[in-house]
Design a protein around this motif. Structure first.
Motif, mmCIF file in Angstrom:
data_model
loop_
_atom_site.group_PDB
_atom_site.id
_atom_site.type_symbol
_atom_site.label_atom_id
_atom_site.label_comp_id
_atom_site.label_asym_id
_atom_site.label_seq_id
_atom_site.Cartn_x
_atom_site.Cartn_y
_atom_site.Cartn_z
ATOM 1 N N ALA A 89 7.390 3.790 -14.964
ATOM 2 C CA ALA A 89 8.279 3.860 -16.130
ATOM 3 C C ALA A 89 8.992 5.201 -16.059
ATOM 4 O O ALA A 89 8.419 6.173 -15.567
ATOM 5 C CB ALA A 89 7.487 3.754 -17.424
ATOM 6 N N PRO A 90 10.247 5.254 -16.554
ATOM 7 C CA PRO A 90 10.975 6.523 -16.462
ATOM 8 C C PRO A 90 10.283 7.669 -17.207
ATOM 9 O O PRO A 90 9.393 7.437 -18.025
ATOM 10 C CB PRO A 90 12.325 6.202 -17.124
ATOM 11 C CG PRO A 90 12.433 4.725 -17.108
ATOM 12 C CD PRO A 90 11.038 4.201 -17.173
ATOM 13 N N ARG A 91 10.755 8.874 -16.951
ATOM 14 C CA ARG A 91 10.156 10.056 -17.561
ATOM 15 C C ARG A 91 10.266 10.032 -19.083
ATOM 16 O O ARG A 91 11.234 9.541 -19.642
ATOM 17 C CB ARG A 91 10.861 11.327 -17.029
ATOM 18 C CG ARG A 91 10.576 11.556 -15.551
ATOM 19 C CD ARG A 91 10.197 12.976 -15.270
ATOM 20 N NE ARG A 91 9.128 13.434 -16.145
ATOM 21 C CZ ARG A 91 8.893 14.698 -16.421
ATOM 22 N NH1 ARG A 91 9.647 15.633 -15.910
ATOM 23 N NH2 ARG A 91 7.902 15.034 -17.207
ATOM 24 N N SER B 204 10.185 4.450 -9.732
ATOM 25 C CA SER B 204 9.640 3.363 -8.913
ATOM 26 C C SER B 204 9.927 3.569 -7.433
ATOM 27 O O SER B 204 9.166 3.122 -6.592
ATOM 28 C CB SER B 204 10.085 1.990 -9.392
ATOM 29 O OG SER B 204 11.415 1.991 -9.738
ATOM 30 N N ASP B 205 11.022 4.309 -7.106
ATOM 31 C CA ASP B 205 11.281 4.601 -5.689
ATOM 32 C C ASP B 205 10.095 5.349 -5.077
ATOM 33 O O ASP B 205 9.672 5.083 -3.963
ATOM 34 C CB ASP B 205 12.489 5.532 -5.521
ATOM 35 C CG ASP B 205 13.775 4.810 -5.848
ATOM 36 O OD1 ASP B 205 13.713 3.584 -6.056
ATOM 37 O OD2 ASP B 205 14.826 5.473 -5.905
ATOM 38 N N LYS B 206 9.603 6.303 -5.865
ATOM 39 C CA LYS B 206 8.525 7.134 -5.343
ATOM 40 C C LYS B 206 7.236 6.349 -5.229
ATOM 41 O O LYS B 206 6.486 6.489 -4.266
ATOM 42 C CB LYS B 206 8.320 8.341 -6.257
ATOM 43 C CG LYS B 206 9.470 9.300 -6.153
ATOM 44 C CD LYS B 206 9.226 10.529 -6.939
ATOM 45 C CE LYS B 206 9.429 10.280 -8.409
ATOM 46 N NZ LYS B 206 9.231 11.471 -9.211
ATOM 47 N N LEU B 207 6.977 5.500 -6.227
ATOM 48 C CA LEU B 207 5.761 4.694 -6.141
ATOM 49 C C LEU B 207 5.879 3.694 -5.001
ATOM 50 O O LEU B 207 4.910 3.419 -4.303
ATOM 51 C CB LEU B 207 5.511 3.959 -7.455
ATOM 52 C CG LEU B 207 4.925 4.804 -8.576
ATOM 53 C CD1 LEU B 207 4.630 3.930 -9.772
ATOM 54 C CD2 LEU B 207 3.657 5.519 -8.147
ATOM 55 N N ALA C 18 0.079 -3.113 -2.436
ATOM 56 C CA ALA C 18 -0.467 -3.206 -3.798
ATOM 57 C C ALA C 18 0.694 -3.511 -4.747
ATOM 58 O O ALA C 18 1.813 -3.056 -4.517
ATOM 59 C CB ALA C 18 -1.131 -1.888 -4.179
ATOM 60 N N PRO C 19 0.461 -4.294 -5.809
ATOM 61 C CA PRO C 19 1.578 -4.659 -6.685
ATOM 62 C C PRO C 19 2.114 -3.496 -7.513
ATOM 63 O O PRO C 19 1.360 -2.614 -7.938
ATOM 64 C CB PRO C 19 0.980 -5.731 -7.599
ATOM 65 C CG PRO C 19 -0.487 -5.583 -7.499
ATOM 66 C CD PRO C 19 -0.792 -4.946 -6.186
ATOM 67 N N LEU C 20 3.425 -3.522 -7.724
ATOM 68 C CA LEU C 20 4.093 -2.504 -8.550
ATOM 69 C C LEU C 20 4.620 -3.179 -9.814
ATOM 70 O O LEU C 20 5.361 -4.156 -9.736
ATOM 71 C CB LEU C 20 5.251 -1.887 -7.758
ATOM 72 C CG LEU C 20 6.160 -0.910 -8.498
ATOM 73 C CD1 LEU C 20 5.404 0.358 -8.867
ATOM 74 C CD2 LEU C 20 7.374 -0.527 -7.644
ATOM 75 N N GLU C 21 4.223 -2.661 -10.966
ATOM 76 C CA GLU C 21 4.653 -3.231 -12.247
ATOM 77 C C GLU C 21 5.521 -2.204 -12.969
ATOM 78 O O GLU C 21 5.273 -1.007 -12.864
ATOM 79 C CB GLU C 21 3.421 -3.467 -13.135
ATOM 80 C CG GLU C 21 2.411 -4.433 -12.593
ATOM 81 C CD GLU C 21 2.707 -5.842 -13.051
ATOM 82 O OE1 GLU C 21 3.143 -6.007 -14.201
ATOM 83 O OE2 GLU C 21 2.522 -6.774 -12.239
ATOM 84 N N GLN C 22 6.510 -2.714 -13.724
ATOM 85 C CA GLN C 22 7.278 -1.815 -14.591
ATOM 86 C C GLN C 22 6.620 -1.829 -15.967
ATOM 87 O O GLN C 22 6.452 -2.908 -16.546
ATOM 88 C CB GLN C 22 8.724 -2.318 -14.738
ATOM 89 C CG GLN C 22 9.562 -2.216 -13.478
ATOM 90 C CD GLN C 22 9.888 -0.783 -13.085
ATOM 91 O OE1 GLN C 22 9.965 0.109 -13.926
ATOM 92 N NE2 GLN C 22 10.050 -0.541 -11.793
ATOM 93 N N LEU C 23 6.258 -0.658 -16.466
ATOM 94 C CA LEU C 23 5.686 -0.619 -17.821
ATOM 95 C C LEU C 23 6.793 -0.936 -18.821
ATOM 96 O O LEU C 23 7.865 -0.324 -18.782
ATOM 97 C CB LEU C 23 5.091 0.767 -18.113
ATOM 98 C CG LEU C 23 4.482 0.941 -19.493
ATOM 99 C CD1 LEU C 23 3.239 0.085 -19.662
ATOM 100 C CD2 LEU C 23 4.126 2.404 -19.752
ATOM 101 N N GLU C 24 6.499 -1.884 -19.686
ATOM 102 C CA GLU C 24 7.484 -2.278 -20.700
ATOM 103 C C GLU C 24 7.825 -1.062 -21.576
ATOM 104 O O GLU C 24 6.914 -0.365 -22.032
ATOM 105 C CB GLU C 24 6.811 -3.339 -21.567
ATOM 106 C CG GLU C 24 7.705 -4.287 -22.271
ATOM 107 C CD GLU C 24 6.833 -5.260 -23.040
ATOM 108 O OE1 GLU C 24 6.768 -5.117 -24.267
ATOM 109 O OE2 GLU C 24 6.187 -6.113 -22.395
#
Ligand SMILES: Nc1ncnc2c1ncn2[C@@H]1O[C@H](COP(=O)(O)OP(=O)(O)OP(=O)(O)O)[C@@H](O)[C@H]1O
Ligand SMILES: [Mg+2]
Length: 377
Positions: A35-37, A187-190, A204-210
């Motif tokens: 999630a963004p900063r 997310s680029d970094k993750l 491993a899966p990457l999720e966006q935190l709502e």
């Protein structure tokens, strides 16, 4: 004396979703959450997710790799594991520790707590296995700002050690299992942590935190009582403009309070939206001015990084763009720009937390908001 803390909106339903998801096989290789900063990752994890995981019977180890950027990420994780072991053994270990001992016998193992993760001491995997035996619970390791692990050699080694631990704890039926949850603001970094075969947590899966949304705004409205507030849709519009960040929204609502006592709703709405724009503009100006105030090469490198898709710091097109940017600022300066001066600029930018590098060359601007401002200027 009683100090009032900032009130928190609890995201119980979201925590439930993640606690359920983390128990499924989908999460078995680890879950990465982006999630963004400044949008509430840490608050959600510490206030809602970790407590629910603990209530549901997990042993949660939480570490924040950004808490002190000067400490090696590997050390931070090892310290988290050590604290968890000390926490479980409670009085026995405390007594021993007070007497200066660092070697303990726990569940039939002798372990040197001071040496976990060192070449002479117990491996991270072995320490986590001991912890699992002691706790008799699944271990959830939650690493906040996990991308920071990539910035040191020890940090990268630690990720592989965690992978070994994950496999060991999941394969041994007498143990209770392990999950890794890693967060990051970009997310680029993750993605860099999971998208290549030589990464510990490949695939491993990457999720966006709502992001915080309507329910948060409804709660905020309630906590503000009879203060002047914009209409529902207008509040939402302003919050979205500010990238779903609570801090600037709270600042704007505070200013609104000063500006519009007794005003009609339409005026409150208009005032609110103009305060939102002014707040964004002020943040943008402040940031761009701080970049203009840096070494001209720092600024040129940062602009280039923001403006191209695949930034290659030393290719001819990039070097030419630095020369052009420098000539625009100081037309008489014709000292050559060398690769090593570009490297130094990158290091300065990294040290100041403006850019990030995952150890194998790819550079990313730390804050996506900064990147957007640089692109549009
Ligand atoms: N659920 C919430 N209720 C109230 N305020 C919140 C909530 N979530 C976040 N905030 C506020 O937003 C700000 C940013 O929150 P937080 O530090 O959790 O975000 P973050 O995404 O972890 O930020 P960073 O990128 O700096 O790590 C804090 O001031 C926090 O109090
Ligand atoms: Mg955080």
């Amino acid at each position: 004396m009683k100090l009032q803390d900032e009130e928190i909106y609890h995201r119980d339903a979201l925590a439930r979703t993640y606690v359920d998801l983390l128990q499924t096989s989908y999460a078995s290789s680890g879950v990465f959450l982006a999630a963004p900063r400044r949008t509430g990752k840490t608050t959600f994890i510490k206030e809602d997710l970790n407590p629910l995981l603990a209530t549901e019977g997990a042993l949660v180890i939480y570490v924040d790799l950004w808490e002190d950027k000067a400490v090696d990420p590997a050390k931070v994780v090892i310290e988290g594991i050590r604290k968890a072991i000390l926490g479980l053994e409670g009085m026995v270990l405390k007594g021993a520790k007070a007497s200066g001992l660092t070697r303990f016998k726990v569940v039939g193992f002798e372990m040197d707590l001071a040496a976990i993760g060192t070449p002479d001491g117990m491996t991270i995997s072995a320490a986590l296995q001991v912890l699992s035996k002691m706790a008799r619970k699944p271990i959830f390791l939650v690493i906040d700002e996990a991308q920071h692990a990539q910035t040191t050699e020890a940090g990268r080694a630690m990720l592989f050690a965690l992978k070994a631990a994950r496999d060991a704890l999941m394969l041994d039926r007498s143990l209770f299992g392990f999950r890794l949850l890693a967060t990051g603001s970009n997310s680029d970094k993750l993605t860099a942590l999971i998208n290549s075969k030589d990464q510990a947590f490949y695939k491993a899966p990457l999720e966006q935190l709502e992001p915080l949304g309507d329910d948060y705004l409804a709660w905020l409205r309630k906590t503000r009582g009879r203060q002047p507030m914009p209409a529902k849709g207008v509040l939402k519009q302003g919050f979205e403009r500010m990238g779903h960040r609570p801090e600037p929204l709270k600042g704007v609502l505070k200013d609104l309070l000063k500006r519009s006592p007794g005003a009609a709703q339409a005026d409150i709405d208009a005032q609110f939206l103009s305060l939102v724009e002014a707040s964004l503009e002020a943040d943008r100006d402040l940031f761009l001015r701080s970049i203009e105030g840096r070494d001209p090469l720092d600024a040129a490198v940062l602009f280039r990084m923001a403006k191209v898709d695949k930034f290659a710091p030393f290719d001819e097109a990039s070097m030419e763009s630095y020369r052009r940017a420098r000539t625009a600022r100081s037309p008489d300066d014709d000292t050559p720009i060398s690769k090593s001066s570009v490297q130094s600029a990158l290091e300065r930018l990294r040290k100041d937390g403006l850019v990030w590098n995952h150890g194998r060359g790819a550079w990313v601007i730390e804050d996506s908001q900064h990147a957007a401002w640089l692109r549009s200027s």
